[in-house]
Design an enzyme around this catalytic site. Structure first.
Site: not given
Length: 334
Positions: A103, A195, A197, A209
Site C-alpha cells: 500500500c 491488501h 492480508e 472508523r
C-alpha cells in the site's frame, strides 16, 4: 498508528504467513520506523514488542515485508519517516532475496526508485474488487485467473508509468487498477496496492472508523460504503444509518453503529488467492536461499581443490622446462 491498529496488522500478517508456510519454518521479527507518529499506547507497544531498527542495518534477511500507514503530509517526501524508509529500501536491495512493499509503502518505494508519483483519486478506492492475473510469474503459480482483492486507499500509481519503468504487472483490476506488480533488482521487489492480508472484518472496521470521523467533525463528508463487500440486505442497513447521520441529530449516534449485525454479514472472498500468493513468495525465498547455499558450497569445493591440487612452490620451481600446468577454476595465470 494506534496500538490496536498495530496489533491487528501483526495478527493479519502472522496469520497469512502461518497459513502460507505449508510446513516451512518462518521466523518473524518485528521492526518499526522510529519516526512514524504513534499514540502513547502505540509507542509503548513498539518499545515492548519490536526489535531495535539499528540491529537490522547489520543483518541479512531472506525476506522483508513493509506495511503501510495513513499518510499525514501532502507529499510522501514530507513524511517524517521518509529518510528512514528510503534507507530501508536501499538496505533491502542489498540484504534480502525479496521484499514486499504494501500500500503506502509501495507508493513510497516506486517514488524513490523511479520517481513515479502517485495520483490522488476523487474518492477513496475502498472495497473488494474483481482482479485478473495478467502475466505469468512464480508468485502467481496456481493463483486463479480471476479472483477478488480488497483495496483501501486515496491514491493510485498509474499502470502505464510502471510499465515504462520496467515493472511487471502481475494482477490488475478494471476498477482498481494495478493490483500487484514486481521489479527484479538485486532483490525481487514485490508491490501490493491492495491488501491481501486483510481479515474478514478489516474493511468494516475502517468504514466504522471513517463514519465516526464524520460524526465527530473530523471529516467533511460521509464516507462511501466499501464496494463489493456487503450483500444487498447489509447495504440497506448501512444506507439507513447514513440517512440518520445526514438528517441531523448525530450526537451519540456513533455508539449505535450496527457493528454486530455487519460483522455477521461480512464475507471474505480473497483469502485463498491471498494465501496462495504469499505461499509462492515463501517458496521463492526458500529457492533463493537454497541456491545461495549451493553456490557457497561450490566455492568451498573449488577452494579445497586449489589447496589440494596446486603443487607447492618448491615443486613448481623444479618442473622440467616445457612442463604443462593445469589451471583450475578460479586460478589466474600470471
Amino acid at each position: 498508528m494506534p496500538a490496536r491498529a498495530l496489533e491487528a496488522t501483526e495478527r493479519q500478517f502472522r496469520a497469512h504467513l502461518d497459513a502460507a508456510s505449508d510446513g516451512m519454518i518462518v521466523r518473524l521479527t518485528l521492526y518499526a520506523l522510529p519516526d512514524v507518529p504513534r499514540s502513547g499506547a502505540g509507542q509503548r507497544h513498539v518499545s515492548s514488542s519490536y526489535s531495535d531498527l539499528n540491529e537490522l542495518w547489520h543483518s541479512h534477511l531472506d525476506g522483508l515485508i513493509v506495511t503501510g500507514t495513513e499518510p499525514k503530509a501532502l507529499s510522501l517526501q514530507d513524511e517524517p519517516y521518509w529518510g528512514n524508509l528510503t534507507g530501508l529500501l536501499e538496505w533491502a536491495e542489498e540484504n534480502t532475496h525479496s521484499a514486499v512493499w504494501s500500500c503506502l509503502a509501495a507508493h513510497a518505494a516506486v517514488l524513490y526508485i523511479d520517481g513515479i508519483g502517485r495520483r490522488q483519486l476523487r474518492d477513496k478506492r475502498f472495497g473488494v474488487f474483481d482482479c485478473a492475473k495478467v502475466s505469468g510469474h512464480p508468485l502467481t503459480v496456481a493463483v486463479p485467473s480471476r479472483f477478488q482483492m480488497p483495496h483501501s486507499r486515496w491514491n493510485e500509481i498509474p499502470e502505464d508509468a510502471l510499465v515504462r519503468c520496467g515493472y511487471q504487472v502481475l494482477t490488475r483490476s478494471a476498477d482498481a487498477g494495478a493490483d500487484a506488480f514486481v521489479k527484479q533488482r538485486k532483490s525481487l521487489f514485490v508491490f501490493f496496492q491492495g491488501h491481501p492480508e486483510y481479515e474478514t472484518d478489516t474493511l468494516l472496521r475502517e468504514y466504522r472508523r471513517d463514519v465516526g470521523r464524520f460524526l465527530s467533525g473530523e471529516r467533511p463528508s460521509y464516507p462511501s460504503a466499501p464496494q463489493g463487500y456487503f450483500d444487498e440486505s447489509t447495504v440497506a442497513v448501512v444506507s439507513v444509518f447514513r440517512e440518520r447521520a445526514l438528517s441531523g441529530g448525530i450526537a451519540g449516534l456513533a455508539a449505535s453503529f450496527p457493528t454486530a449485525l455487519l460483522v455477521n454479514k461480512a464475507r471474505n472472498t480473497w483469502r485463498s488467492p491471498a494465501v496462495g500468493i504469499y505461499r509462492n513468495w515463501l517458496l521463492y525465498l526458500r529457492a533463493q536461499k537454497e541456491q545461495r547455499l549451493r553456490i557457497r558450497q561450490r566455492r568451498r569445493e573449488y577452494q579445497a581443490k586449489v589447496i589440494t591440487l596446486r603443487p607447492p612452490q618448491e615443486a613448481r620451481a623444479r618442473q622440467a622446462p616445457g612442463a604443462q600446468e593445469i589451471l583450475l577454476p578460479g586460478d589466474v595465470a600470471a
